[in-house]
Design an enzyme around this catalytic site. Structure first.
Site, PDB file in Angstrom:
ATOM      1  N   ASP A   7       0.868  -1.182   0.000  1.00  0.00           N
ATOM      2  CA  ASP A   7       0.000   0.000   0.000  1.00  0.00           C
ATOM      3  C   ASP A   7       0.903   1.229   0.000  1.00  0.00           C
ATOM      4  O   ASP A   7       1.438   1.614   1.043  1.00  0.00           O
ATOM      5  CB  ASP A   7      -0.907  -0.026   1.236  1.00  0.00           C
ATOM      6  CG  ASP A   7      -1.815   1.184   1.310  1.00  0.00           C
ATOM      7  OD1 ASP A   7      -2.274   1.657   0.246  1.00  0.00           O
ATOM      8  OD2 ASP A   7      -2.074   1.663   2.432  1.00  0.00           O
ATOM      9  N   GLU A  67      -1.395  -1.464  -4.687  1.00  0.00           N
ATOM     10  CA  GLU A  67      -2.636  -0.709  -4.876  1.00  0.00           C
ATOM     11  C   GLU A  67      -2.384   0.445  -5.836  1.00  0.00           C
ATOM     12  O   GLU A  67      -1.392   1.164  -5.713  1.00  0.00           O
ATOM     13  CB  GLU A  67      -3.147  -0.166  -3.542  1.00  0.00           C
ATOM     14  CG  GLU A  67      -4.454   0.590  -3.685  1.00  0.00           C
ATOM     15  CD  GLU A  67      -5.022   1.058  -2.361  1.00  0.00           C
ATOM     16  OE1 GLU A  67      -5.807   2.028  -2.387  1.00  0.00           O
ATOM     17  OE2 GLU A  67      -4.704   0.466  -1.313  1.00  0.00           O
ATOM     18  N   ASP A 139      -2.017   0.966   7.615  1.00  0.00           N
ATOM     19  CA  ASP A 139      -1.269   0.751   6.374  1.00  0.00           C
ATOM     20  C   ASP A 139      -0.937  -0.731   6.188  1.00  0.00           C
ATOM     21  O   ASP A 139      -1.013  -1.259   5.082  1.00  0.00           O
ATOM     22  CB  ASP A 139       0.018   1.584   6.368  1.00  0.00           C
ATOM     23  CG  ASP A 139      -0.273   3.068   6.498  1.00  0.00           C
ATOM     24  OD1 ASP A 139      -0.922   3.617   5.594  1.00  0.00           O
ATOM     25  OD2 ASP A 139       0.134   3.666   7.508  1.00  0.00           O
TER      26      ASP A 139
END
Length: 169
Positions: A7, A67, A139
């Site tokens: 991420d 992502e 996260d």
């Protein structure tokens, strides 16, 4: 197969590793690479690079999933996130891993069942899907969600021999 979810973020880049055996997913590790926002951008990118390289060297994943970034209203923030995302894509690719990308809505839909799920919903479902997961930060939870999404979608593509969005070295 060991899957690494990432991420991207300039301040905090989450990472999460899962093991996939058939349809069974097992938590391996998760955390975040944090950078000091008082440092110049180039030094923060080095910190991000070195931290991700250490994760890859320590846990030896087979594939990585990242992502995709959405565009913020602030163009300066978007540009900085894009630069950090470039490092996040580069490190696993340079380590010889296939790297795949998934939009945020697909990740949320894969984990929660709704493409506009809140962060709390994602964390709750990650805990359900990976009961032994140690979520040290939002996260890290988001990165595990990326890995879970990849596990769901990559297995289908492997079975049918189809192509996925992403790059394979």
């Amino acid at each position: 197969m060991r899957l690494l979810g990432l991420d991207p973020g300039l301040r905090h880049t989450g990472w999460g590793l899962i093991e996939q055996e058939g349809s069974r997913l097992t938590f391996v590790a998760a955390g975040a690479v944090d950078t000091d926002d008082k440092l110049p951008l180039a030094e923060r990118l080095v910190t991000l690079h070195d931290g991700l390289l250490k994760v890859i060297e320590s846990f030896r994943p087979d594939e990585a999933a990242v992502e995709e970034t959405f565009v913020n209203k602030n163009p300066v923030s978007t540009l900085k996130l894009g630069v950090a995302r470039g490092v996040v894509l580069l490190v696993p690719a340079k380590a010889g891993l296939p790297v795949y990308e998934y939009p945020a809505n697909l990740i949320k839909k894969s984990v929660v069942g709704a493409g506009h799920a809140a962060k709390e919903q994602i964390q709750a479902m990650v805990r359900v899907l990976l009961p032994t997961a140690q979520l040290k930060s939002a996260d890290a939870a988001d990165a595990l969600a990326v890995a879970i999404c990849h596990a769901h979608h990559a297995s289908t593509h492997r079975k049918i021999g189809g192509k996925m969005k992403g790059s394979a070295r």
